[in-house]
Design a protein around this motif. Structure first.
Motif, short mmCIF file in Angstrom:
data_model
loop_
_atom_site.label_atom_id
_atom_site.label_comp_id
_atom_site.label_asym_id
_atom_site.label_seq_id
_atom_site.Cartn_x
_atom_site.Cartn_y
_atom_site.Cartn_z
N VAL A 133 0.86 -1.18 0.00
CA VAL A 133 0.00 0.00 0.00
C VAL A 133 0.90 1.23 0.00
N ALA A 134 0.91 1.93 -1.13
CA ALA A 134 1.70 3.16 -1.27
C ALA A 134 0.79 4.24 -1.83
N SER A 135 -0.42 4.28 -1.28
CA SER A 135 -1.48 5.15 -1.82
C SER A 135 -1.31 6.61 -1.45
N GLY A 136 -0.32 6.91 -0.62
CA GLY A 136 0.01 8.30 -0.36
C GLY A 136 -0.84 8.98 0.69
N PRO A 137 -0.52 10.23 0.96
CA PRO A 137 -1.23 10.99 1.99
C PRO A 137 -2.65 11.36 1.60
N LEU A 138 -2.99 11.20 0.31
CA LEU A 138 -4.32 11.55 -0.16
C LEU A 138 -5.10 10.28 -0.53
N THR A 139 -4.88 9.24 0.24
CA THR A 139 -5.58 7.97 0.05
C THR A 139 -7.09 8.21 0.03
N SER A 140 -7.78 7.55 -0.88
CA SER A 140 -9.23 7.73 -0.99
C SER A 140 -9.92 7.30 0.29
N SER A 141 -11.10 7.85 0.50
CA SER A 141 -11.83 7.56 1.74
C SER A 141 -12.17 6.08 1.85
#
Length: 447
Positions: A133-141
């Protein structure tokens, strides 16, 4: 067939995907943009830099330099892209953000084992195989809720902000000068010098400017290392002069004197047609930004390509849930990398992606990974996010405070801080070299 899934097309995701693929593992790389965008991204490009374009210092024996040196010696794919797209930035490594993204995209396209999927991932589980998981600081809700379900704890969140960018030909070059602090590197920064009177007027306008209204559901909790300038200013009239507007080491060659305060502008791309205001992230309304920032000497007629803004950054409580190999204690087939894992900064995100890709690839190949030792910069970063106080966990950049300190006897013998840092870096690189000899399987390693 050995296969892993990587979620996120920022920095950590592509790094992890490339590392794993080059070790002989098939990789499914998922990126939800452009199907679903974020409040901060402007494109669907891989490796889009939404804040600064700097990967920080290249000064020898600094902590950021040490981390980059370890990554370079390990053959980091994204560090190679950064080096190939570098723009003049004094003693820092800054990149042309468009060229940087293009280099990353080309590297991914050249790798036959990487299969890109443009869709949102909302499910994580043991049945989905090895996942990074490298979805970043703006990961979807939706994915955030899934991560919260698996970790059994709520996310922590801080608010990060973006610096404004101005068109180069709108800068009044008669009022500014080129220089690098302490003349380190080449004179690549544009410096906007203030007199005391100009600074006082700017400060008064800044602290009275109207900010974006906080929404009812928000709780603004800024990351201490990336405070908006108006928040810094409210801590005292001279706070900015000892922070992003510090003039030390920036003597004006036209007068031979050091200004009262300085705003630095850093080149955004190889064409040098745009510059960002270094350290000038803010949460002011756009109209207020235009009014206040045009009080900066040289920016009276500035045309803004992008105003500063604020966005939510999400990260897990890594000390509670992650092992030193960056996978969940409860679900060891799920790894985390990038800012969502609790590191802060571009190079740090690449570093965690590199390690997650390495460890996940070993797991996929049925091998036992060798954790990076704490004596290295890579290991110091991982040690922090997995051993910090979980009650007060905050994301971290690489600093000497995270590295293994010198023994007390040696600290007393070496009084000079620069020399102590040199010895720490020398030790870290030696520890890295020893680890790297055993960190990968030579039979599959193809960096």
């Amino acid at each position: 067939m050995s296969r892993i899934r990587v979620i996120g097309g920022g920095l950590a995701g592509p790094e992890a995907a490339l590392v794993a693929a080059r070790m002989g593992v098939e990789v499914d790389l998922y990126e939800m943009r452009p199907v679903r965008s974020t409040p901060a991204h402007q494109t669907a490009d891989f490796g889009e830099l939404v804040c600064s374009n700097s990967l920080k210092s290249e000064s020898e024996n600094s902590a950021p330099w040490l981390l980059k040196q370890e990554l370079r010696r390990a053959g980091s794919p994204l560090l190679a892209c950064a080096d190939a797209s570098a723009v003049p930035a004094g003693h820092a490594l800054a990149v042309d953000r468009v060229e940087f993204s293009r280099q990353i995209t080309e590297a991914l396209e050249r790798e036959p084992r990487i299969h890109v999927h443009r869709e949102e991932v909302t499910r994580l589980g043991p049945e989905d195989g090895i996942t990074i998981v490298a979805s970043g600081p703006l990961t979807s809700s939706a994915l955030s809720e899934e991560i919260a379900r698996l970790t059994g704890s709520s996310h922590l969140a801080f608010y990060d902000s973006i610096s404004p960018i101005v068109e180069a030909d709108s800068i009044n070059m008669d009022r500014v000068y080129f220089a690098a602090r302490w003349d380190k590197g080449t004179a690549d920064y544009i410096n906007c010098p203030f007199t005391k009177e100009e600074y006082d007027a700017f400060y008064d306008a800044l602290v009275s400017a109207e900010t974006v209204q906080e929404k009812a559901w928000e709780k603004l909790c800024y990351f201490e290392g990336c405070l908006p300038i108006e928040e810094l200013a409210r801590r005292g009239r001279d706070t900015l002069r000892f922070g992003p507007m510090k003039p030390v080491g920036l003597r004006d060659p036209r007068t031979g004197k050091t200004p009262y305060a300085v705003v630095q502008l850093r080149c955004e791309n190889l064409r040098a047609d745009s510059y960002n205001l270094v350290g000038f992230q803010n949460h002011l309304k756009y109209g207020e930004q235009a009014r206040v920032l045009r009080m900066i000497p040289g920016l009276e007629g500035a045309r803004f390509l992008r105003y500063g803004q604020i966005h939510r950054n999400t990260y897990i409580n890594a000390p509670r849930v992650l092992m030193e190999t960056l996978n969940l204690r409860e679900y060891p087939n799920i790894y985390f990398a990038g800012q969502i894992s609790g590191v802060e900064g571009y190079t740090e995100s690449i570093a965690s992606g590199f390690l997650a890709g390495l460890y996940a690839a070993h797991a996929a190949l049925g091998a036992r990974p060798v954790p990076v030792p704490r004596a290295t910069a890579l290991g110091a970063l991982v040690h922090y996010i997995t051993h910090a106080d979980p009650e007060n966990f905050q994301p971290a950049n690489i600093t000497f405070d995270l590295l293994v300190p010198l023994e007390e006897k040696l600290r007393k013998e070496i009084r000079n801080k620069k020399e102590r840092h040199r010895v720490q870096c020398e030790r870290a690189l030696a520890a890295f070299a020893q680890w790297w000899q055993t960190a990968v399987n030579p039979a599959v390693h193809s960096f």
